[in-house]
Design a protein around this motif. Structure first.
Motif, PDB file in Angstrom:
ATOM      1  N   VAL A  19       0.893  -1.180   0.026  1.00  0.00           N
ATOM      2  CA  VAL A  19      -0.020  -0.048   0.013  1.00  0.00           C
ATOM      3  C   VAL A  19       0.667   1.300  -0.114  1.00  0.00           C
ATOM      4  O   VAL A  19       0.729   2.173  -0.614  1.00  0.00           O
ATOM      5  N   GLU A  20       1.833   1.048   0.785  1.00  0.00           N
ATOM      6  CA  GLU A  20       2.546   2.485   0.902  1.00  0.00           C
ATOM      7  C   GLU A  20       3.383   2.754  -0.601  1.00  0.00           C
ATOM      8  O   GLU A  20       3.603   3.773  -0.857  1.00  0.00           O
ATOM      9  N   HIS A  21       3.831   1.809  -1.263  1.00  0.00           N
ATOM     10  CA  HIS A  21       4.276   1.719  -2.632  1.00  0.00           C
ATOM     11  C   HIS A  21       3.427   2.355  -3.426  1.00  0.00           C
ATOM     12  O   HIS A  21       3.836   3.305  -4.333  1.00  0.00           O
ATOM     13  N   GLU A  22       2.118   2.247  -3.514  1.00  0.00           N
ATOM     14  CA  GLU A  22       1.153   2.530  -4.482  1.00  0.00           C
ATOM     15  C   GLU A  22       0.877   3.998  -3.898  1.00  0.00           C
ATOM     16  O   GLU A  22       0.935   5.112  -4.977  1.00  0.00           O
ATOM     17  N   LEU A  23       0.671   4.400  -2.737  1.00  0.00           N
ATOM     18  CA  LEU A  23       0.489   5.618  -2.278  1.00  0.00           C
ATOM     19  C   LEU A  23       1.593   6.549  -2.606  1.00  0.00           C
ATOM     20  O   LEU A  23       1.546   7.892  -3.346  1.00  0.00           O
ATOM     21  N   ALA A  24       3.082   6.289  -2.422  1.00  0.00           N
ATOM     22  CA  ALA A  24       4.000   6.926  -2.804  1.00  0.00           C
ATOM     23  C   ALA A  24       4.214   7.367  -4.348  1.00  0.00           C
ATOM     24  O   ALA A  24       4.481   8.659  -4.548  1.00  0.00           O
ATOM     25  N   ALA A  25       3.901   6.362  -5.128  1.00  0.00           N
ATOM     26  CA  ALA A  25       3.961   6.418  -6.613  1.00  0.00           C
ATOM     27  C   ALA A  25       3.041   7.516  -6.839  1.00  0.00           C
ATOM     28  O   ALA A  25       3.245   8.421  -7.866  1.00  0.00           O
ATOM     29  N   ALA A  26       1.823   7.428  -6.502  1.00  0.00           N
ATOM     30  CA  ALA A  26       0.573   8.455  -6.978  1.00  0.00           C
ATOM     31  C   ALA A  26       0.837   9.624  -6.410  1.00  0.00           C
ATOM     32  O   ALA A  26       0.600  10.909  -7.305  1.00  0.00           O
TER      33      ALA A  26
END
Length: 144
Positions: A19-26
């Motif tokens: 989840v953190e990876h997706e949030l950071a990328a967005a």
């Protein structure tokens, strides 16, 4: 053989990383913000007078002093925060959110919330993570 606690914790770490990876990328792609930068703006926007001592911000973000100093430096360079000295203790430094910081936080909030929901929805379909996602969501409902 792994214990039940180890299996559970491994699942939590997997869910968190995903989840953190997706949030950071967005947030980076759409708003030019790192995840810690966004969270710093969130904490500052809800703090009294929009300001926090550097150590308070570090504690809230789970960062050490040097990491939060670099993060605040990036926010300052972008015009999203400014530093202020504590009137009672000249050694105390506050970080204060600016109007531009409030605007960027507000603009990024929809991206954050939408990405979070979508990331949790996707994670719920992954073997071993569905129960954790349900537990996180149920826990949030109970504590609200």
């Amino acid at each position: 053989m792994a214990s039940l606690d180890d299996d559970a914790w491994t699942g939590v770490v997997r869910l968190h990383a995903r989840v953190e990876h997706e949030l950071a990328a967005a947030l980076q792609r759409r708003h030019g913000l790192g995840l810690s930068e966004y969270r710093a703006l969130c904490h500052l926007s809800t703090a009294p007078d929009g300001e926090l001592r550097m150590q308070e911000l570090a504690d809230l973000l789970g960062l050490n002093q040097s990491s939060v100093t670099r993060l605040v430096g990036r926010l300052e360079a972008a015009g999203f925060t400014r530093r202020d000295l504590c009137p009672d203790d000249r050694r105390g430094v506050y970080t204060v959110i600016t109007d531009a910081g409030r605007t960027r936080k507000q603009e990024a909030s929809g991206t954050y919330e939408g990405t979070l929901t979508a990331a949790l929805d996707r994670a719920a379909t992954v073997t071993g993570l569905g129960g954790l996602v349900a537990a996180v969501r149920d826990g949030a409902r109970v504590s609200s």
